[in-house]
Design an enzyme around this catalytic site. Structure first.
Site, PDB file in Angstrom:
ATOM      1  N   GLY A 150       0.819  -1.208   0.000  1.00 43.88           N
ATOM      2  CA  GLY A 150       0.000   0.000   0.000  1.00 43.88           C
ATOM      3  C   GLY A 150       0.849   1.251   0.000  1.00 43.88           C
ATOM      4  O   GLY A 150       1.977   1.261  -0.497  1.00 43.88           O
ATOM      5  N   SER A 151       0.326   2.300   0.590  1.00 40.24           N
ATOM      6  CA  SER A 151       0.985   3.602   0.569  1.00 40.24           C
ATOM      7  C   SER A 151       2.170   3.649   1.511  1.00 40.24           C
ATOM      8  O   SER A 151       2.270   2.862   2.461  1.00 40.24           O
ATOM      9  CB  SER A 151      -0.010   4.700   0.956  1.00 40.24           C
ATOM     10  OG  SER A 151      -0.353   4.579   2.333  1.00 40.24           O
ATOM     11  N   ARG A 152       3.054   4.625   1.256  1.00 39.29           N
ATOM     12  CA  ARG A 152       4.190   4.816   2.157  1.00 39.29           C
ATOM     13  C   ARG A 152       3.706   5.217   3.554  1.00 39.29           C
ATOM     14  O   ARG A 152       4.224   4.713   4.552  1.00 39.29           O
ATOM     15  CB  ARG A 152       5.148   5.869   1.608  1.00 39.29           C
ATOM     16  CG  ARG A 152       6.445   5.941   2.382  1.00 39.29           C
ATOM     17  CD  ARG A 152       7.363   7.088   1.973  1.00 39.29           C
ATOM     18  NE  ARG A 152       7.734   7.087   0.580  1.00 39.29           N
ATOM     19  CZ  ARG A 152       8.765   7.775   0.073  1.00 39.29           C
ATOM     20  NH1 ARG A 152       9.536   8.488   0.887  1.00 39.29           N
ATOM     21  NH2 ARG A 152       9.022   7.749  -1.207  1.00 39.29           N
ATOM     22  N   GLY A 170       0.880   4.495   5.027  1.00 37.04           N
ATOM     23  CA  GLY A 170       0.311   3.336   5.708  1.00 37.04           C
ATOM     24  C   GLY A 170       1.374   2.373   6.183  1.00 37.04           C
ATOM     25  O   GLY A 170       1.324   1.873   7.316  1.00 37.04           O
ATOM     26  N   GLU A 200       5.481  -3.250   1.176  1.00 37.13           N
ATOM     27  CA  GLU A 200       5.798  -2.722  -0.155  1.00 37.13           C
ATOM     28  C   GLU A 200       5.070  -1.395  -0.288  1.00 37.13           C
ATOM     29  O   GLU A 200       3.845  -1.335  -0.153  1.00 37.13           O
ATOM     30  CB  GLU A 200       5.341  -3.695  -1.242  1.00 37.13           C
ATOM     31  CG  GLU A 200       5.676  -3.217  -2.637  1.00 37.13           C
ATOM     32  CD  GLU A 200       4.842  -3.923  -3.688  1.00 37.13           C
ATOM     33  OE1 GLU A 200       4.301  -3.226  -4.555  1.00 37.13           O
ATOM     34  OE2 GLU A 200       4.725  -5.154  -3.621  1.00 37.13           O
ATOM     35  N   CYS A 209       2.477  -1.263  -8.963  1.00 35.06           N
ATOM     36  CA  CYS A 209       3.647  -0.832  -8.205  1.00 35.06           C
ATOM     37  C   CYS A 209       4.893  -0.791  -9.082  1.00 35.06           C
ATOM     38  O   CYS A 209       5.896  -0.182  -8.704  1.00 35.06           O
ATOM     39  CB  CYS A 209       3.867  -1.742  -7.014  1.00 35.06           C
ATOM     40  SG  CYS A 209       3.687  -3.483  -7.385  1.00 35.06           S
ATOM     41  N   GLU A 260       6.424   9.243  -6.224  1.00 34.15           N
ATOM     42  CA  GLU A 260       5.506   8.363  -6.951  1.00 34.15           C
ATOM     43  C   GLU A 260       4.157   9.046  -7.135  1.00 34.15           C
ATOM     44  O   GLU A 260       3.567   9.573  -6.193  1.00 34.15           O
ATOM     45  CB  GLU A 260       5.301   7.050  -6.199  1.00 34.15           C
ATOM     46  CG  GLU A 260       4.351   6.090  -6.908  1.00 34.15           C
ATOM     47  CD  GLU A 260       4.040   4.848  -6.094  1.00 34.15           C
ATOM     48  OE1 GLU A 260       3.859   3.783  -6.705  1.00 34.15           O
ATOM     49  OE2 GLU A 260       3.974   4.951  -4.848  1.00 34.15           O
TER      50      GLU A 260
END
Length: 523
Positions: free
Chosen positions: A241-243, A245, A265, A302, A394
């Protein structure tokens, strides 16, 4: 299958008691029934206690029992038939063909891990026999095997409602390792999650396993996720998921009385390096492949190529011209959720407003909800090196930034300035670009998990040699992968047994080798 809106805690259907979750069809904006209520801390406690209890028996299942369980999950998922495809497509906006392919990948990796379990190499059994007559000191009998860490919390991903969710790669590899799994289903596709969760639970029953081997819970916000990660029964976490999170989960895991690993990830822009020789050979063809990769799935991978780097030249101009032409005619595509669409628009606007960035091309626009309008941007190497963190961020969607370098040496400087990435791609002509390629590979080995030649990063093969990971912030632990058979090692640890009588040794280390697995002896 009739959806009930329930969580699946062991063998029980449990209705949550917190904020309501309803899936949204992102293509139309309509809410989908049924509603799912989020879990409470007490319900998280219930699932964790069941997993803790189940761990003792599940971790010592035979290799055949565990492999058969994974195969039974695959069969139960396939038995859901078209109902699963239809629901997943409605909840994600993804075409049915894409969902069918993702289902194939999901059951394929379950079956692959079944073969891994049966082979037993992951146990890494090592035996150093006693040497009582060794001088000046005798040696004890020492044996080693890998055992599972304990119950694992898995967080379903938004962009892969099957392959990275309830029965996806994290769940498959954890179950293969011998670890019970509690999945926090993603709020974007709760119906899909319930269907797959019921398939996993049916496999638990069919194989006669403890009910706590698998549970599925829901929850909005961070309460349920934080409760899971902080629970003492949970020994590892799988997250895509998100950075933001991922970092939040890492912080919680590190602050526990017993810190645990979080395999997260999080963020990657997957640079594509355009070698001069390759562009000279066929700039237009490379550009067409690049844009096709960029547009795939509305850029919601991703491994989406968010950066292209080349030396300013007529050949790079030809690449840019062809890429512009392909982007301009590209239609919009439905994004997975309204939140992802909003984040794409926000991130792209931040780049567009940067005075060092030029907008080269935008795709077609649409009035339909949650549509990704593709974008191709450009900047100079000097500008990127001045603000690599700002320009190298990103943007999750079909947007890419082209960097024009004045020299090949600047390409190396940009490599050094990059954050950790999942992938890097080299478009090269081996007979012309040899020295530059060798220098870039040496630098990229320290920056990425996978280096590609003359291809595009979208598309991750599930196989023994795959690495889907990389240095931070691509992942939280560059020593691991979330795709491929090596993913099983995230959820294992070694234990040595010294001078333990054979009758008390685990089967994998007994003299008779009842599992018939490969073992390293007296190497």
């Amino acid at each position: 299958m009739k959806l009930t809106g329930s969580m699946l805690i062991g063998a029980n259907d449990i209705v949550g008691m917190t904020k309501e979750i309803k899936a949204i069809n992102p293509a139309t904006g309509e809410f989908l029934e049924p509603a799912y209520l989020g879990g409470t801390k007490a319900q998280v406690e219930q699932a964790c206690e069941l997993a803790r209890t189940a761990f003792h028996s599940y971790r010592e299942t035979s290799l055949e029992q565990r492999a058969s369980f994974l195969e039974q999950i695959a069969e139960q998922i396939m038995a859901l038939g078209d109902d699963l495809i239809t629901r997943a497509s409605l909840e994600s906006g993804l075409p049915k063909g894409r969902i069918e392919g993702e289902r194939g990948r999901t059951v394929g990796q379950l079956r692959l891990f079944a073969s891994v379990v049966r082979a037993g190499r992951w146990i890494d059994a090592r035996i150093d026999h006693a040497q009582p007559d060794r001088k000046p000191m005798p040696r004890s009998d020492i044996r080693l095997r890998y055992i599972p860490l304990g119950p694992v919390a898995v967080f379903g991903a938004s962009n892969f409602p099957l392959a990275f969710s309830v029965a996806g790669g994290d769940t498959a590899s954890a179950l293969a390792a011998g670890a019970p799994v509690i999945v926090k289903g993603h709020s974007a596709h709760p119906g899909t999650s319930e269907m797959v969760g019921r398939a996993v639970r049916a496999a638990v029953v069919e194989c006669g396993l403890h009910e706590g081997v698998f549970s599925l819970i829901f929850g909005t916000g961070r309460d349920v996720g934080q409760a899971l990660v902080s629970h003492p029964s949970i020994k590892a976490v799988g997250f895509t998921g998100s950075r933001a999170g991922g970092l939040a989960l890492m912080k919680t895991a590190a602050a526990r009385p017993e810190p645990i690993p979080v395999y997260a990830e999080m963020s990657s822009i997957n640079p594509v390096f355009l070698m001069p020789g390759a562009l000279k050979a066929d700039a237009e063809k490379i550009a067409q492949g690049f844009v096709a990769s960029l547009l795939m799935g509305a850029g919601q991978f991703c491994t989406n190529p968010g950066l292209a780097i080349g030396v300013d030249s007529p050949e790079l101009d030809a690449f840019i011209k062809a890429a512009e032409a392909a982007v301009v005619v590209s239609p919009t595509a439905t994004m997975l959720t309204p939140g992802i669409h909003k984040a794409y628009e926000t991130g792209l606007n931040q780049l567009v407003l940067n005075p060092d960035i030029t907008v080269l091309a935008r795709g077609k626009d649409s009035d339909a909800p949650n549509q990704c309008q593709s974008a191709l941007l450009c900047t100079s190497a000097e500008a990127f090196l001045k603000d690599s963190h700002g320009l190298g961020v990103e943007v999750f969607g079909s947007s890419s930034l082209i960097i024009k370098c004045t020299t090949a040496q600047q390409m190396l400087a940009i490599t050094e300035a990059l954050e950790g990435q999942l992938t890097a791609t080299l478009q090269m002509a081996p007979d012309q670009d040899e020295d530059l390629v060798l220098s870039l590979i040496a630098a990229l080995e320290l920056k990425v998990g996978r280096i590609l030649a003359n291809g595009y990063p979208t598309g991750v093969e599930v196989c023994d040699a795959m690495v889907h990971g990389g240095p931070f912030p691509a992942t939280s632990d560059s020593r691991s992968t979330s795709v491929g058979t090596a993913a099983i090692y995230r959820f294992l640890r070694p234990v040595s047994y010294q001078d333990i009588p054979d009758v008390f040794l685990p089967a994998a280390l007994q003299n008779a080798n009842p599992f018939a697995i490969p073992r390293l002896e007296n190497a």
